[in-house]
Design an enzyme around this catalytic site. Structure first.
Site, PDB file in Angstrom:
ATOM      1  CD  GLU A 185      -1.872  -2.292   1.520  1.00 53.99           C
ATOM      2  OE1 GLU A 185      -0.712  -2.602   1.874  1.00 53.99           O
ATOM      3  OE2 GLU A 185      -2.803  -3.116   1.477  1.00 53.99           O
ATOM      4  CG  HIS A 233     -11.134  -7.672   7.475  1.00 52.81           C
ATOM      5  ND1 HIS A 233     -10.215  -8.216   8.330  1.00 52.81           N
ATOM      6  CD2 HIS A 233     -10.673  -7.935   6.227  1.00 52.81           C
ATOM      7  CE1 HIS A 233      -9.245  -8.799   7.633  1.00 52.81           C
ATOM      8  NE2 HIS A 233      -9.497  -8.637   6.350  1.00 52.81           N
TER       9      HIS A 233
END
Lengths: 341, 322
Positions: A77, A144
């Site tokens: 990322e 998540h």
């Protein structure tokens, strides 16, 4: 604006046929924009191939747009968000997928130190969008389920949007892609397939910085965004039988915030409840409360109340997560308390 | 190894000399209390900053950092704009927004400005290279980093991604032996940072960072390879940081004999020696170039010190692009 790549004659189908799920609306917006503008590329983990992303938002995109425009990334990322910044500086418009909003921290430097400050420091515009699948309520555990929007509201140079309906999901993504600044687009995972709504076929951009009154009312205002708009609507229906007429302001954009719409509603109802599933402590709602305290204090008939996630990591097990998140009952009870203050 | 004509070598010398004179003047201004905030010296890095960036074409893009004064000059940022930036004036590149060489970016000159979080400009530089790939443009992107940067995760992420993408990307590692006060042996258990390039499938070379001909030759080759689709390269330039990390830092932690050793290898003196050995220039020309550089820098100091401060009313301007 009419997308020049859309596949044929104007649809004569009924409105019902133009009902899309929230996630279909995201996909459609992205596809239409990519047909319209070759500078738009998709970059992220697992976005390419037949797979088309962890939530299949870009399923079929590689077939249509080719591997050159759908860039499958290694697990990096920090590197690929930074690379998107370089692409944006060269005039492209990357749409970055971070798979889960929780993983955005792995690229935090690239976002808040580099991209966000760049135009202010030396004038290089960074027109990218990060699509960040956020929010929980579906037993996805601490990594998540997060709602990290406040971190980015706290960063000068970023714009932050959080659509609550399929039409807004499409319209705000169009605006985010066309904006010349870095935009964090928080999409709501719990709404992905559970929520359908009419979505205009033509790309109608919803301006960044414009809230929406999702329900008109006179007694109390709920200021909210994302999935909590729908929990608030349910609560409002429930208590309407008790004669409480609730107004709901869906912020849609968190930064820059539509202060006028919030203040107008505060002055109209004099009672404010702020609801979000992000942690309440120093959350987006704190800024809304401060705004109302600053600008509409003399209109208030009751203290400003806030509901939000508790100050704990988002827990996994259903009873724990239920205790973490504001519920329809919590919202209804808070509204009732406000009107009897 | 020679990749520069005599005329080009003289030009390169002029850039290196201008870099040194400007760098010396900046140090002097700060010592005299005429500076604003902190600043950095790139003394000893002139052969790398100038040699590598001289090998770029006008349409290429580069992301230099705080030791690369010479790179900014070669790309076309004037000493006036640099000094005005150093002094926080409205006429500086960042109009008072960012400090010293930080944030000196100008897309019209193909420069991406850096942030303190080194090597954060490595990834935007790679992204520029990926944009060139996408548009099938014969352009190359170059990033400067230091030995300190090479220990970060991002350094490895970017090298890996560059190799996977086969991007037209060149990384110049200025291995100046110290990350602030931390010597190489406390930073890594290997001898050569170039190994880190090879580990990721990036062509890697080691070069004497104080020999501008060598730096240029190796860089020019890497750029040509990148431009013709041969993928990324890493060039490790071995050098020495001759001053402290920043202006406040006396660098007492650096053994004096190390500085003496590297002073003998000064890149500008080295090039002057080559000139005399090969009989390329007369001593008078060297003197003339020095005087010219001093005139340019005198003018830049006067310009910067007499420039206006930024208007506080402009504080919020430019946070967002229109």
């Amino acid at each position: 604006m009419t997308p020049n790549g859309s596949s044929g004659e104007r649809s004569v189908a009924s409105e019902e046929d133009r009902k899309l799920s929230y996630i279909e609306a995201i996909s459609e917006a992205l596809r239409e924009e990519m047909r319209r503008d070759e500078d738009i590329i998709v970059i992220g983990e697992d976005v390419g191939g037949e797979f088309g992303g962890a939530f299949n938002v870009t399923k079929g995109f590689e077939d249509e747009f080719g591997r050159r425009r759908i860039l499958n990334m290694p697990m990096t990322e920090n590197a690929f968000i930074g690379a998107a910044t370089g692409m944006a500086l060269m005039g492209l418009r990357p749409v970055i997928e971070v798979q889960f909003a929780d993983f955005i921290t792995s690229g935090y430097d690239a976002i808040v130190q580099f991209a966000a400050t760049n135009h202010y420091r030396w004038g290089g515009a960074v027109p990218w969008v990060i699509r960040a699948p956020s929010d929980g309520g579906i037993s996805s555990g601490p990594f998540h389920s997060q709602n990290p929007e406040a971190w980015f509201m706290h960063t000068p140079g970023l714009k932050v949007v959080a659509p609550a309906t399929p039409a807004d999901a499409k319209g705000l993504l169009l605006s985010a892609i066309r904006d010349n600044n870095p935009v964090i687009y928080f999409e709501s995972k719990p709404l992905y397939r559970s929520l359908k709504g009419v979505v205009p076929e033509e790309g109608i951009a919803i301006p960044i910085g414009q809230a929406r009154v999702a329900r008109e009312g006179t007694d109390v205002t709920i200021v909210t965004y994302g999935a909590m708009v729908h929990e608030s609507l349910k609560a409002a229906e429930e208590i309407s039988s008790q004669g409480i007429d609730t107004e709901i302001v869906d912020l849609r954009t968190l930064k820059p915030m539509d202060c006028e719409t919030v203040l107008a509603s505060a002055r109209k109802t004099s009672r404010i409840l702020i609801v979000h599933s992000a942690n309440r402590l120093v959350g987006a709602g704190a800024e809304v409360a401060a705004l109302i305290a600053d600008e509409a204090f003399e209109s208030l008939d009751a203290p400003v109340r806030r509901l939000g996630g508790r100050d704990v990591p988002v827990p996994f097990s259903p009873p724990l997560e239920k205790a973490y998140r504001p519920s329809v009952d919590d919202i209804a009870n808070a509204v009732k308390e406000l009107v009897t203050w | 190894m020679r990749s520069l004509s005599d005329e080009e070598l003289i030009q390169v010398y002029e850039w290196m000399k201008l870099t040194r004179v400007l760098d010396d003047r900046i140090v002097s201004l700060w010592k005299q209390g005429r500076g604003v905030g902190s600043t950095f010296s790139g003394r000893g890095h002139e052969a790398i900053a100038v040699g590598a960036s001289y090998a770029l074409g006008p349409d290429d893009v580069v992301a230099p950092m705080h030791r690369d004064l010479g790179c900014y000059l070669v790309r076309g940022i004037t000493p006036r704009r640099i000094l005005a930036n150093q002094l926080g004036r409205a006429t500086g590149v960042t109009q008072g927004r960012d400090a010293n060489l930080h944030g000196i970016g100008d897309l019209s000159l193909g420069i991406i400005g850096f942030v303190s979080h080194l090597p954060q400009s490595m990834s935007p530089a790679l992204g520029a290279a990926m944009a060139f790939l996408y548009r099938e443009e014969p352009r190359v992107s170059m990033a400067f980093v230091g030995d300190g940067s090479s220990s970060t995760g991002l350094f490895h992420e970017v090298l890996n991604l560059a190799a996977v993408q086969r991007a037209p990307f060149v990384v110049v590692v200025e291995n100046n032996r110290y990350a602030y006060s931390t010597p190489l042996h406390q930073q890594m258990a290997i001898d050569d940072i170039a190994d880190r390039g090879q580990a990721h499938g990036v062509a890697a070379e080691i070069v004497d960072g104080n020999d501008v001909e060598a730096v240029h030759a190796v860089t020019a080759e890497a750029i040509a390879r990148a431009r013709s689709g041969g993928g990324p390269s890493l060039i490790e330039c071995k050098t020495m940081r001759m001053h402290g990390h920043a202006i406040h830092d006396g660098a007492e932690y650096v053994p004096a004999e190390l500085l003496v050793e590297w002073e003998r290898r000064d890149p500008i003196a080295h090039l002057e020696k080559i000139f005399f050995e090969r009989d390329i220039v007369e001593e008078a020309l060297i003197e003339e170039i020095g005087q010219k550089c001093r005139r340019i820098v005198d003018d830049a100091v006067e310009y910067a010190e007499s420039s206006s401060w930024p208007d506080p009313a402009s504080l919020e301007e430019g946070v967002y692009a229109p």
